[in-house]
Design a protein around this motif. Structure first.
Motif, mmCIF file in Angstrom:
data_model
loop_
_atom_site.group_PDB
_atom_site.id
_atom_site.type_symbol
_atom_site.label_atom_id
_atom_site.label_comp_id
_atom_site.label_asym_id
_atom_site.label_seq_id
_atom_site.Cartn_x
_atom_site.Cartn_y
_atom_site.Cartn_z
ATOM 1 N N VAL A 192 25.211 -11.862 -13.310
ATOM 2 C CA VAL A 192 24.290 -10.728 -13.249
ATOM 3 C C VAL A 192 24.443 -10.073 -11.883
ATOM 4 O O VAL A 192 24.256 -10.726 -10.847
ATOM 5 N N LEU A 193 24.799 -8.804 -11.877
ATOM 6 C CA LEU A 193 25.062 -8.049 -10.659
ATOM 7 C C LEU A 193 24.047 -6.924 -10.498
ATOM 8 O O LEU A 193 23.642 -6.297 -11.492
ATOM 9 N N PHE A 194 23.662 -6.642 -9.249
ATOM 10 C CA PHE A 194 22.696 -5.588 -8.954
ATOM 11 C C PHE A 194 23.212 -4.730 -7.806
ATOM 12 O O PHE A 194 23.657 -5.257 -6.781
ATOM 13 N N ASN A 195 23.137 -3.442 -7.985
ATOM 14 C CA ASN A 195 23.352 -2.479 -6.908
ATOM 15 C C ASN A 195 22.098 -1.610 -6.838
ATOM 16 O O ASN A 195 21.954 -0.648 -7.599
ATOM 17 N N LEU A 196 21.188 -1.960 -5.942
ATOM 18 C CA LEU A 196 19.913 -1.253 -5.852
ATOM 19 C C LEU A 196 19.993 -0.043 -4.932
ATOM 20 O O LEU A 196 19.026 0.728 -4.848
ATOM 21 N N GLY A 197 21.108 0.129 -4.259
ATOM 22 C CA GLY A 197 21.245 1.251 -3.337
ATOM 23 C C GLY A 197 21.589 2.545 -4.052
ATOM 24 O O GLY A 197 21.815 2.599 -5.266
ATOM 25 N N SER A 198 21.653 3.603 -3.276
ATOM 26 C CA SER A 198 21.949 4.934 -3.810
ATOM 27 C C SER A 198 23.417 5.299 -3.682
ATOM 28 O O SER A 198 23.796 6.444 -3.923
ATOM 29 N N GLU A 199 24.269 4.347 -3.309
ATOM 30 C CA GLU A 199 25.696 4.588 -3.168
ATOM 31 C C GLU A 199 26.464 3.664 -4.105
ATOM 32 O O GLU A 199 26.053 2.520 -4.336
ATOM 33 N N PRO A 200 27.586 4.136 -4.641
ATOM 34 C CA PRO A 200 28.396 3.245 -5.501
ATOM 35 C C PRO A 200 29.070 2.159 -4.680
ATOM 36 O O PRO A 200 29.409 2.365 -3.509
ATOM 37 N N HIS B 298 0.818 -1.209 0.000
ATOM 38 C CA HIS B 298 0.000 0.000 0.000
ATOM 39 C C HIS B 298 0.856 1.264 0.000
ATOM 40 O O HIS B 298 0.334 2.361 -0.163
ATOM 41 N N HIS B 299 2.162 1.108 0.191
ATOM 42 C CA HIS B 299 3.053 2.267 0.190
ATOM 43 C C HIS B 299 4.201 2.000 -0.776
ATOM 44 O O HIS B 299 4.546 0.836 -1.030
ATOM 45 N N PRO B 300 4.807 3.034 -1.331
ATOM 46 C CA PRO B 300 5.959 2.829 -2.229
ATOM 47 C C PRO B 300 7.103 2.136 -1.502
ATOM 48 O O PRO B 300 7.460 2.498 -0.382
ATOM 49 N N LEU B 301 7.660 1.111 -2.149
ATOM 50 C CA LEU B 301 8.741 0.355 -1.530
ATOM 51 C C LEU B 301 10.063 1.104 -1.654
ATOM 52 O O LEU B 301 10.324 1.775 -2.655
ATOM 53 N N SER B 302 10.875 0.970 -0.645
ATOM 54 C CA SER B 302 12.211 1.548 -0.683
ATOM 55 C C SER B 302 13.162 0.594 -1.404
ATOM 56 O O SER B 302 12.822 -0.564 -1.689
ATOM 57 N N ALA B 303 14.361 1.078 -1.694
ATOM 58 C CA ALA B 303 15.347 0.233 -2.365
ATOM 59 C C ALA B 303 15.709 -0.972 -1.508
ATOM 60 O O ALA B 303 15.887 -2.085 -2.020
ATOM 61 N N ALA B 304 15.815 -0.767 -0.187
ATOM 62 C CA ALA B 304 16.141 -1.886 0.709
ATOM 63 C C ALA B 304 15.036 -2.931 0.708
ATOM 64 O O ALA B 304 15.300 -4.138 0.725
#
Length: 483
Positions: A422-430, A296-302
């Motif tokens: 296949v690699l994923f960085n879903l956070g906002s930091e490099p 019901h709410h927008p999900l965060s990256a975490a």
């Protein structure tokens, strides 16, 4: 110049012991060799005419023919040896896949096409016009949603919603889809095919079942490739699905299988029972699961990363089919698209997932979708390769990394000697991966695709720095050939 010798007649005669033979009374001995005679004895190279005359001789012809014969015999021996090595080398046999295991599915609501400028151009006709575009994206099947009226009770399954178009226009859609190589399926989710008021009235229930089978047969004869239902529908029962399976098999052929598809709305699929006996095996070809749970709410990256990790580690009993599901932040949509297109199983893309909601980035995600679809179409490892989730176990470094940072995710798709990382960085930091984060993997590879479409060429796994909200696809080498 000669020297004439005259002497005793006995000169040169043999003695009693036979030491000499008798010579002529006089002898002429050349003391100096004339110049022209000396030149005749010196070796000279053959002239061009003499060489051509010799080369055409029978001995040279035999030598050349034998030389050519030896060359071809040696070449054939090397070729036969190479073929024998290839044939005898162990290689995993490629499984035979059905069309629904190879194609990309595309969910589409014709009602979304509100730009029909006249009554002659219906929304179904708009779908027909988009078939070449969908085919260029790599889409192999379109699932039409909202095709029937929801406000009718019971729903009329042999009549199209008149706001979408006519039966003739739908027939034209089917014909155009066959020419474009795109299959059409109809979504029956949440239509309440069996009214709740029927209760346990067996006779009425049997009549409703016959009507539904008649309706399905009606659309199958028009060329529909299958139907989709939800696991919450009353039709999701072993008895109904077995009846529908018989109907699907009647219209199926070796090259054109008709299928049933179930959209899973819960974490696990409800068990199917007939007379209190659980049915072993699936009665449907595809079970579509949501990668991201509804919220019901927008999900965060975490939260997205946590949901992704839970989905990736969940055991899969049947051939899976994936869709995005819940709301995803716009900055993560491209990374989720990479995930959908590289997971094992059948990707199901919803209308608009292939483009970005931000107008200025409209072309970039479209190119990304095409890149992923092309890679998936030609690479066996991305079709049916083994899936291995790669936990990082904190083995990473990051500029400015803190305890609340979103950790990266990774998995491996393998088939034979081919591996895709296949690699994923879903956070906002490099994130910069430490050199020994995956010691068992080959050190080198080649970039296949990335969310920014800005990576290409060879790469070393020891020097990857992932940008925020980035996903990367790398084809690994067995040995380090990267520069």
């Amino acid at each position: 110049m000669t020297l004439k010798v005259e002497g005793d007649p006995g000169y040169g005669s043999a003695s009693a012991r036979g030491r000499f033979t008798d010579l002529e009374g006089s002898e002429t001995v050349p003391l100096l060799i004339q110049e022209n005679q000396h030149q005749q004895n010196i070796w000279k190279p053959l002239s061009k005419e003499e060489l051509e005359k010799c080369a055409g001789g029978p001995e040279w012809k035999r030598f050349r023919s034998r030389l050519v014969l030896c060359f071809w015999i040696g070449w054939l021996i090397m070729l036969g040896t190479a073929v024998a090595i290839i044939v005898q080398s162990p290689r995993a046999a490629s499984p035979s896949l059905q069309w629904w295991q190879k194609d990309v599915f595309y969910r589409l609501q014709p009602a979304l096409f509100m730009d029909a400028d006249s009554e002659e151009v219906s929304r179904i006709s708009r779908v027909s016009e988009r078939l070449p575009y969908l085919k260029s994206l790599g889409v192999g099947a379109v699932i039409l949603e909202g095709f029937f009226r929801h406000n009718s009770s019971p729903p009329n399954l042999t009549e199209i919603d008149q706001s979408l178009g006519t039966l003739l226009q739908f027939t034209q859609l089917i014909n155009k889809s066959r020419k474009a190589g795109v299959r059409v399926m109809l979504d029956l989710c949440e239509l309440d095919l069996f009214e709740q008021e029927l209760g346990n009235d067996t006779e009425v229930w049997s009549g409703a079942s016959e009507y539904i089978q008649f309706s399905l047969r009606y659309w199958l004869e028009y060329g529909v490739s299958g139907f989709g239902i939800c696991d919450t529908d009353a039709a999701f029962s072993a008895k109904t699905l077995m009846e529908w399976n018989v109907l699907m098999q009647e219209f199926s052929s070796q090259d054109d299988e008709r299928i049933l598809m179930v959209r899973q709305t819960s974490n696990t699929l409800p068990a199917l029972k007939v007379s209190n006996i659980t049915v072993n095996g699936s009665l449907v070809e595809l079970v579509t699961k949501s990668l991201i749970p509804s919220s019901h709410h927008p999900l965060s990256a975490a939260e997205v990363a946590e949901a992704m990790e839970a989905s990736l580690q969940m055991p899969q009993g049947h051939w899976p089919s994936w869709t995005v599901g819940g709301g995803v932040p716009w900055e993560l949509q491209r990374a989720i698209l990479v995930l959908i297109m590289t997971l094992p199983g059948t990707p199901v893309i919803k209308y608009g997932d292939e483009v970005s909601p931000i107008q200025k980035q409209l072309n970039q995600p479209l190119a990304l979708f095409q890149s992923l679809a092309q890679s998936r179409a030609r690479e066996e490892a991305l079709h049916f390769g083994r899936f291995t989730f790669l936990p990082f176990n904190g083995s990473m470094s990051s500029s400015g990394l803190n305890s609340t940072a979103t950790p990266p995710l990774a998995f491996l798709r393998s088939w034979g000697c081919v591996h895709f990382l296949v690699l994923f960085n879903l956070g906002s930091e490099p994130h910069t991966l430490v050199p020994d984060w995956a010691p068992s993997l080959p050190e080198g590879g080649m970039f296949v695709s990335s969310t920014g479409l800005d990576r290409s060429g060879p790469v070393s796994l020891k020097s990857i720095k992932m940008q925020p909200h980035e996903a990367i696809v790398i084809k690994l080498f067995e040995s380090d050939n990267s520069s």
